[in-house]
Enzyme design. Structure first.
Site, PDB file in Angstrom:
ATOM      1  N   GLU A  75      14.695 -56.548 -37.842  1.00 56.41           N
ATOM      2  CA  GLU A  75      15.747 -55.348 -38.026  1.00 56.41           C
ATOM      3  C   GLU A  75      16.082 -55.177 -39.178  1.00 56.41           C
ATOM      4  O   GLU A  75      16.115 -53.847 -39.639  1.00 56.41           O
ATOM      5  CB  GLU A  75      16.720 -55.698 -36.899  1.00 56.41           C
ATOM      6  CG  GLU A  75      17.984 -54.863 -36.834  1.00 56.41           C
ATOM      7  CD  GLU A  75      17.611 -53.573 -35.819  1.00 56.41           C
ATOM      8  OE1 GLU A  75      16.652 -53.659 -35.279  1.00 56.41           O
ATOM      9  OE2 GLU A  75      18.408 -52.609 -36.034  1.00 56.41           O
ATOM     10  N   ASP A  76      16.550 -56.063 -40.038  1.00 57.71           N
ATOM     11  CA  ASP A  76      17.491 -55.687 -41.358  1.00 57.71           C
ATOM     12  C   ASP A  76      16.672 -56.014 -42.827  1.00 57.71           C
ATOM     13  O   ASP A  76      17.017 -55.884 -43.746  1.00 57.71           O
ATOM     14  CB  ASP A  76      18.644 -56.651 -41.340  1.00 57.71           C
ATOM     15  CG  ASP A  76      19.697 -56.256 -40.188  1.00 57.71           C
ATOM     16  OD1 ASP A  76      19.649 -54.988 -39.713  1.00 57.71           O
ATOM     17  OD2 ASP A  76      20.540 -56.795 -39.551  1.00 57.71           O
TER      18      ASP A  76
END
Ligand code: MN
Length: 482
Positions: A75-76
């Site tokens: 996700e990051d």
């Protein structure tokens, strides 16, 4: 939080090779998140470590801890899900993917709420472990909420109490439910939280003193009677559950007996009942407060003997007696299926989760979804029995018709009379915990009575009755149109 602490917590429950793998996952995640900071100012990896630590405390197995360490990587960061699959295998990558999917919620207001629920159920139906990681992730987010703006604090805290903790309750993960609730309570209802804290601080010291003295006396008595116990301790009710009881009893603190409770852990079921006898011999039990959840477990699997007695200093004290296995089930619930023990049955599918997930695929409008979900997940549940002794789990307020449809649509459709505890009752009778219910069918009956819609409580019953009503209209209409 440090890697060393995580490894120490996990160590008794995982193999040496698994420990190495956890360490590797940590290094992988640390490298991926390098340079990233949380809103609190600490390195991002701190959040991943705390998430894994919560799960290690639940004695969960290595793949879950590894997926927890990696959960925010795709996700990051620039590292992809494919990289994780290559490095840690398909099972772990799949879990991480499940968590990533849960974090994309687009909408606002009621649509956001529904979308959230929907995603949670889809994820659970695929792999319950994903939801365990999500709970641990949410707990750390709540613990660091002070660093976020007030409107975000409120939204995340309320969402936790509306969606996450009712699901944790239904999965029987009491320990995690309590931690999530107390962490969210402070932000969702700040004034109530402060008031609750004050009440507990006021009445707790005296109760604690009484309890400690009673524990000492009971230990002596058990030793004298040669009844072995594994542990006896006082446990304090957590804030949010105290607050809910406080509201239930119209803010009368004296009605809440179990702010502190004595918990007795023994080796066998026979010892549970032996201890209960000695407890009742020592202090006078309160009528109507003895509950045998060993013979009749709660729908989420919880087992224990509960009683309340007039203890020392006129204090009413709640006492809970259970075996070690029951204790683990009570604290960890469904999570105990994935812990270090090699339990033969690791459920792939939890029946009610799978049913809800299947159903929600067919639902088109959100208002309808919400209604059904509220009925099925967020209402209090009761459990009743078939004459053969099978446990049936129904929402509070359910009637014999709901029971009938739960067993089989034919039994609901053709229900003519109901027996509860061997007595004939009306079909709209409200069922109570522990009732033995039998439906007498009439095979000549054409179908359900639309009047039943006025009192049924389950979605299943409502759907069957409405379907029949609509169908019978359609059958009649062509005759008139000719
Ligand atoms: Mn996270």
């Amino acid at each position: 939080m440090t890697l060393r602490k995580l490894l120490e917590t996990a160590e008794p429950n995982v193999s040496k090779a698994d420990l190495k793998m956890i360490e590797r996952a940590y290094q992988f995640a640390e490298k991926a998140h390098d340079g990233q900071k949380r809103a609190t100012g600490v390195d991002y990896i701190e959040h991943s470590l705390c998430t894994a630590q919560t799960l290690a405390e639940l004695k969960l197995s290595a793949p879950i801890l590894i997926a927890a360490l990696l959960h925010d990587v795709p996700e990051d960061t620039a590292t992809s899900l494919e990289d994780i699959r290559k490095e840690f295998g398909a099972d772990i990558a799949k879990m991480v993917e499940g968590i990533t999917k849960l974090s994309h919620v687009k909408y606002r207001g009621i649509d956001r709420y529904v979308e959230n629920l929907r995603k949670m159920f889809v994820a659970m139906a695929q792999d319950i472990r994903v939801i365990l990681i999500k709970f641990a992730d949410r707990l750390n987010n709540l613990q660091t909420l002070y660093a976020l703006p007030a409107n975000k604090q409120k939204r995340i805290a309320s969402e936790t109490l509306e969606i996450y903790t009712p699901i944790a309750n239904r999965l029987g993960i009491g320990e995690l439910q309590a931690r999530l609730e107390d962490a969210a309570f402070k932000y969702a209802y700040p004034d109530e939280f402060i008031a609750t804290e004050q009440i507990i601080k006021q009445i707790f010291p005296h109760k604690k003193k009484t309890l400690d003295s009673m524990i000492r006396k009971l230990k002596k008595k058990l030793d004298n009677a040669n009844v072995k116990y594994y542990d006896i301790y006082g446990r304090t009710k957590h804030y949010y559950s105290f607050y809910r009881k406080f509201l239930k009893y119209n803010k009368d603190v004296n009605q809440i007996y179990d702010l502190v409770a004595m918990r007795i852990i023994v080796d066998s079921i026979a010892d549970c009942y032996a201890v209960l006898g000695i407890v009742h011999n020592s202090w006078k039990p309160i009528r109507g407060r003895i509950k045998d959840y060993i013979a009749q477990p709660k729908p989420n699997g919880y087992q224990s003997l509960h009683t309340a007695v007039f203890g020392e200093d006129q204090e009413i004290v709640e006492i809970q007696i259970r075996t070690r296995e029951m204790h683990e089930q009570g604290e960890y619930g469904i999570a105990s299926h994935w812990n270090y023990k090699e339990t033969p049955s690791k459920p792939k599918e939890v029946k009610w989760v799978a049913e809800l997930a299947r159903w929600l695929k067919t639902v088109k409008d959100n208002a309808n979804f919400l209604e059904g979900a509220k009925i099925d997940v967020f209402q209090n549940r009761i459990f009743v029995f078939t004459p053969q002794g099978d446990v049936i789990d129904l929402p509070d307020g359910a009637t014999p018709i709901d029971f009938g449809y739960h067993i089989h649509s034919d039994i609901g459709n053709k229900a003519s009379r109901a027996m509860v505890n061997n007595e004939l009752v009306s079909l709209d009778r409200t069922l109570k915990n522990g009732d033995v219910v039998q439906i007498i069918t009439d095979k000549n009956r054409k179908g359900p009575n639309p009047e039943w819609l006025r009192f049924v409580k389950t979605r299943t019953a409502r759907q069957h009755i409405e379907n029949f009503k609509n169908k019978s209209w359609k059958n009649i209409l062509p005759k008139f149109s000719k």
